[in-house]
Design an enzyme around this catalytic site. Structure first.
Site, short mmCIF file in Angstrom:
data_model
loop_
_atom_site.label_atom_id
_atom_site.label_comp_id
_atom_site.label_asym_id
_atom_site.label_seq_id
_atom_site.Cartn_x
_atom_site.Cartn_y
_atom_site.Cartn_z
N THR A 42 1.45 -4.93 8.00
CA THR A 42 1.60 -4.93 9.46
C THR A 42 2.21 -6.26 9.90
O THR A 42 3.13 -6.29 10.74
CB THR A 42 0.23 -4.70 10.14
N ASN A 58 4.26 7.72 5.01
CA ASN A 58 2.85 7.63 4.66
C ASN A 58 2.06 8.91 4.92
O ASN A 58 1.00 9.11 4.36
CB ASN A 58 2.19 6.47 5.41
N GLN A 93 4.53 2.52 1.02
CA GLN A 93 4.13 3.73 0.29
C GLN A 93 5.09 4.04 -0.86
O GLN A 93 4.90 5.04 -1.56
CB GLN A 93 4.07 4.93 1.25
N SER A 131 2.34 -4.02 0.87
CA SER A 131 0.93 -4.25 1.15
C SER A 131 0.13 -4.17 -0.14
O SER A 131 0.36 -3.26 -0.95
CB SER A 131 0.44 -3.18 2.13
N HIS A 158 -3.23 -3.55 -0.60
CA HIS A 158 -4.36 -2.61 -0.77
C HIS A 158 -3.94 -1.18 -1.05
O HIS A 158 -4.78 -0.32 -1.28
CB HIS A 158 -5.33 -2.70 0.41
N THR A 181 -2.52 -21.26 5.40
CA THR A 181 -2.82 -21.50 3.99
C THR A 181 -2.81 -20.17 3.23
O THR A 181 -3.42 -19.20 3.67
CB THR A 181 -4.21 -22.18 3.85
N CYS A 210 -4.51 5.39 10.17
CA CYS A 210 -4.44 4.73 11.48
C CYS A 210 -4.29 5.75 12.59
O CYS A 210 -4.87 5.63 13.65
CB CYS A 210 -3.32 3.71 11.54
N1 PLP Z 1 3.51 0.78 6.52
C1 PLP Z 1 3.10 1.93 5.96
C2 PLP Z 1 4.12 2.96 5.57
C3 PLP Z 1 1.73 2.15 5.74
O1 PLP Z 1 1.33 3.29 5.18
C4 PLP Z 1 0.81 1.15 6.13
C5 PLP Z 1 -0.64 1.38 5.98
O2 PLP Z 1 -1.12 2.49 6.04
C6 PLP Z 1 1.30 -0.03 6.69
C7 PLP Z 1 2.66 -0.18 6.88
C8 PLP Z 1 0.38 -1.15 7.11
O3 PLP Z 1 -0.14 -1.80 5.98
P1 PLP Z 1 -1.33 -2.86 6.13
O4 PLP Z 1 -2.59 -2.06 6.10
O5 PLP Z 1 -1.18 -3.75 4.93
O6 PLP Z 1 -1.13 -3.58 7.39
#
Ligand code: PLP
Length: 382
Positions: free
Chosen positions: A72, A151, A181, A201, A203, A239, A326
């Site tokens: 994000t 996603n 993704q 990302s 996670h 940091t 989300c």
């Molecule tokens: N972009 C996509 C395509 C995602 O699927 C996600 C998370 O679901 C994000 C951005 C955001 O990632 P983060 O959770 O690291 O902010």
């Protein structure tokens, strides 16, 4: 009760390699990488090692990589930072209709500052309509943002074609790809698409939450979102999260070593589940079974509302999403991705996303099918 986790696009279980790397950094290399003494030098060395892992995986230069707190942040950095730095060249921005909110929201917010933000339409599987896109590119376009893999439905975007069109028709424009993704699920070499930015990302690939990455091609300009201590070449102050970054690199390295096997395995699990689900009446596959990403299967079960079905499945140990994690927070709303794909309301209301990791098995897919079949029958019978 046995658990089956098919929600890996929301987040993944942290893998042992990532945990070990994070623990090592926290226990043994706790210095601040900006400190001049040996503790700082050791931490800076770990940071350099991590950067090398991503440089090799993406086939880019280490100096082009910037660690962030999440994708994000990476996405917001590109949208806000490019628009601010290039406003004199133009005020036109293009984003696809199926972008993640972390791209769409900051882009749409620019309308309040006099930018024109146009939304690129997609086809019934969520793939960018190339003819429409071609006609939307202008000389004053300064930024185009199209994700690698969607996603919610797993649509794979034709990035090489998009990149070539951007550079031919809008030479002033920079091209951003949200690769969250796609990374470790498909070949991810942003320069091959003529991209200028690529967001990742941790996670989503077996690292902990709270760490992300931004690749920016050498020479491109943007204004930083975070200013302060001048870390990350003065472009992302704060940091560095050394433990998270080491974990992210360890997870990426593991995935890269097994990428072909992992993709084949996820595609197999997806195919097995899809084949069984096709036996059920009144369903709609929202994912393109032939050309979609290997790890995402989005299916609508007419007459069984997503949220009801999701919780019913959970009672039997099967964890899934209704659309994206989300989007599911926004109760009662239909997924904008399914809307952009023109999915009829009676199906869009009833969509479930199954998303797989390389560790999922065929046996889990078959067991999940039995749970889904009974749940859908029960809910439809209510
Ligand atoms: N972009 C996509 C395509 C995602 O699927 C996600 C998370 O679901 C994000 C951005 C955001 O990632 P983060 O959770 O690291 O902010």
């Amino acid at each position: 009760m046995r658990e089956i986790y098919f929600d890996n696009s929301a987040t993944t279980k942290v893998c042992p390699e990532a945990i070990a790397a994070a623990v090592n950094a926290m226990e043994n290399t706790y210095g601040n990488p900006s400190s001049l003494h040996s503790k700082g030098v050791e931490a800076a060395r770990l940071l350099g090692d991590a950067r090398r892992v991503f440089a090799a995986a993406l086939q880019v230069k280490e100096a082009e990589l910037f660690f962030t707190s999440c994708a994000t942040e990476s996405n917001n950095t590109v949208i806000a930072g490019v628009s601010a730095a290039h406003v004199r060249k133009g005020k036109h921005i293009l984003v696809s209709a199926v972008e993640h909110p972390s791209v769409l929201e900051p882009a749409l917010a620019l309308k309040d500052h006099g930018f024109e933000v146009d939304i690129i339409p997609v086809d019934r599987f969520g793939v960018v309509d190339i003819d429409a896109f071609t006609s939307m590119l202008r000389e004053d376009t300064i930024l185009v943002s199209v994700q690698q893999v969607n996603n919610e439905v797993g649509a794979i975007q034709p990035l090489a074609e998009i990149g070539a069109l951007v550079k031919a028709k809008s030479p002033a424009a920079l091209f951003h790809v949200d690769g969250v993704q796609g990374f470790c699920k498909a070949v991810s070499h942003p320069e091959a698409w003529q991209a200028d930015f690529y967001s990742l990302s941790g996670h989503k690939i077996g690292a902990p939450k709270g760490v992300g990455l931004l690749w920016a091609k050498k020479g491109v300009r943007w204004l930083p979102l975070l200013r302060g201590g001048g870390q990350e070449s003065n472009l992302r102050s704060g940091t560095e999260n050394i433990a998270g970054i080491c974990a992210f690199a360890a997870a990426a390295k593991k995935h890269q070593q097994n990428i072909e096997k992992s993709i084949a395995n996820m595609a197999h699990v997806r195919a097995v589940l899809a084949e069984k689900l096709a036996e059920l009446a009144d369903i709609r596959f929202n994912s393109d079974l032939e050309n979609g990403a290997p790890h995402i299967l989005n299916v609508s079960f007419k007459g069984a509302k997503s949220e009801v079905l999701l919780h019913y499945l959970e009672m039997y140990g099967l964890f899934v999403s209704s659309g994206s994690a989300c989007h599911s927070n926004k109760k009662g709303s239909i997924s904008p991705v399914l809307q952009a794909m023109n999915v009829a309301k009676e199906y869009a209301d009833c969509a479930i996303r199954f998303s797989f990791s390389p560790e999922n098995t065929e046996e889990e897919a078959l067991a999940a099918f039995d749970i889904i079949k009974n749940a859908v029958a029960d809910i439809r019978g209510l």
